[in-house]
Design a protein around this motif. Structure first.
Motif, PDB file in Angstrom:
ATOM      1  N   CYS A  94       0.856  -1.185   0.000  1.00  0.00           N
ATOM      2  CA  CYS A  94       0.000   0.000   0.000  1.00  0.00           C
ATOM      3  C   CYS A  94       0.892   1.235   0.000  1.00  0.00           C
TER       4      CYS A  94
ATOM      5  N   MET B  34      -0.257   4.270   1.025  1.00  0.00           N
ATOM      6  CA  MET B  34      -0.886   5.318   1.831  1.00  0.00           C
ATOM      7  C   MET B  34      -0.142   5.619   3.135  1.00  0.00           C
TER       8      MET B  34
ATOM      9  N   CYS C  22      -0.299   4.765   6.359  1.00  0.00           N
ATOM     10  CA  CYS C  22      -0.937   5.060   7.644  1.00  0.00           C
ATOM     11  C   CYS C  22      -0.019   4.598   8.780  1.00  0.00           C
TER      12      CYS C  22
ATOM     13  N   CYS D 214      -0.454   1.095  10.623  1.00  0.00           N
ATOM     14  CA  CYS D 214      -0.765  -0.078   9.798  1.00  0.00           C
ATOM     15  C   CYS D 214       0.497  -0.763   9.311  1.00  0.00           C
TER      16      CYS D 214
ATOM     17  N   SER E 221       0.519  -2.785   6.617  1.00  0.00           N
ATOM     18  CA  SER E 221       0.458  -3.142   5.193  1.00  0.00           C
ATOM     19  C   SER E 221       1.470  -2.412   4.328  1.00  0.00           C
TER      20      SER E 221
ATOM     21  N   GLY F  15      -3.943  -2.731   1.202  1.00  0.00           N
ATOM     22  CA  GLY F  15      -4.142  -1.815   0.084  1.00  0.00           C
ATOM     23  C   GLY F  15      -5.294  -0.852   0.281  1.00  0.00           C
TER      24      GLY F  15
END
Ligand code: SF4
Length: 373
Positions: A135, A137, A139, A142, A144, A181
């Protein structure tokens, strides 16, 4: 010739796919016409792929051998293979609702690894699927994105996760796109996935039983609203103000809270569907009563439901879960201000169930999957 069809994306750009397992029934019908075959063949092929869940031309025995040989040159994205499973049995007897959680690691044809989760309830099973490998993004809470972004998953690969688990757990009736994701960062493929999954000639999962969870890509929420699908939109908000949200989610810089909530209200107005606000409870970060008050104020007047999520600790990240009494106080404040609020049980904390954690454990053992079939 190439089995490449043009389809219209919500942004108006023409996209193509050449993977039959990612084509809608209409697209397979067009392909059959292009090949000079009868249109009803498309329904047979779609049924094999998405109802009988078979990705192999050889198994499609009601197609003539001649046709199967003709179609062999077109790719069918191979179903991901389960490489690891782990089960959790943290049932809360007092609720009588929650049974178990199982996590599945899938190896893709290119050796990338993704994860999916099965959650069993009295009313049926729910599968949480990944939409991307990794992913982008970032965050803060997280796992991922810890290994970066690799690629988008195709609609066929997302279906493959559902089918792989449904073959083992027949009660699957709900699907949530929120594993690894950001689904709206892979918009066209996720919309395709929804259309295939809910088609009556496929698994025929109710549109209302499909949830797409986004970290807050506001423009894509408007695109989704325009499609007027029946799916449930969930937004990972996690903070009622930009300052706190920015500490948790870099996307807050691009789309401030007010912009995001306007998009969410628009989605509710356009679809008449209630939007779920996901709010991870992180100790001393976003769990004060003042923040509960600000959240209720922010959401006032919209079609919302707040879901508070006690987080699982991620060993690579510094955040700690909110104590239970703080979660309960936060929920009581929201409910007291008229905001419908529930507290989600922390699903499968004993099996690394936080987003991306199982995948990371596996990646630390070996960079490439050894497929166990
Ligand atoms: S929470 Fe979702 S969007 Fe954020 S990094 Fe993790 S997978 Fe990506």
């Amino acid at each position: 010739m190439r089995a490449q069809l043009q389809t219209s994306s919500p942004s108006g750009v023409l996209r193509t796919t050449n993977d039959i397992a990612s084509m809608t029934l209409d697209e397979i019908t067009s392909l059959m016409q292009t090949l000079g075959e009868k249109p009803f063949r498309a329904k047979q092929i779609f049924g094999w792929l998405h109802n009988k869940m078979s990705p192999s031309w050889d198994e499609m025995t009601d197609l003539s051998k001649q046709l199967r040989d003709k179609l062999r040159r077109f790719p069918v994205s191979s179903a991901p293979s389960v490489v690891n499973t782990s089960a959790s049995h943290n049932q809360k007897p007092e609720t009588h609702q929650f049974h178990n959680t199982s996590k599945y690691l899938f190896a893709m044809a290119d050796d990338n690894i993704i994860e999916s989760v099965y959650m069993g309830y009295n009313y049926g099973g729910s599968v949480c699927v990944s939409s991307q490998v990794g992913c982008r993004m970032g965050c803060a809470f997280c796992a991922s994105g810890l290994n970066g972004f690799e690629r988008n998953l195709t609609a066929g690969e997302m279906c493959g996760q559902v089918y792989g688990i449904k073959k083992l757990r027949d009660d699957v009736s709900r699907v949530v796109v929120m594993g690894g994701g950001e689904p709206l960062d892979n918009f066209d493929n996720v919309v395709r996935f929804y259309r295939i999954l809910t088609h009556e000639a496929g698994l025929n999962i109710s549109g209302r039983h499909v949830t797409v969870s986004t970290c807050g890509m506001a423009p894509r929420i408007y695109d989704l609203s325009a499609l007027k699908l029946q799916l449930t939109l969930a937004i990972s908000l996690h903070a009622p103000d930009d300052e706190t949200r920015l500490k948790l989610m870099p996307i807050a810089k691009a789309y401030p809270v007010n912009q995001l909530i306007s998009a969410a209200k628009h989605y509710g107005d356009a679809t008449k569907r209630r939007v779920t606000i996901e709010y991870a409870m992180i100790g001393d970060v976003n769990d004060s009563e003042a923040q509960a008050f600000a959240l209720a104020k922010l959401l006032k007047g919209g079609l919302f439901h707040v879901n508070l999520i006690p987080i699982n600790p991620v060993k690579e990240k510094a955040f700690k879960p909110s104590p239970r009494e703080r979660v309960d106080r936060f929920a009581a404040k929201l409910n007291g201000m008229g905001m419908e609020t529930t507290v989600r049980r922390s699903l499968g904390g004993d099996i690394n169930a936080a987003c991306g954690q199982l995948r990371n454990t596996r990646l630390s053992i070996t960079d490439k999957a050894q497929v166990i079939t």
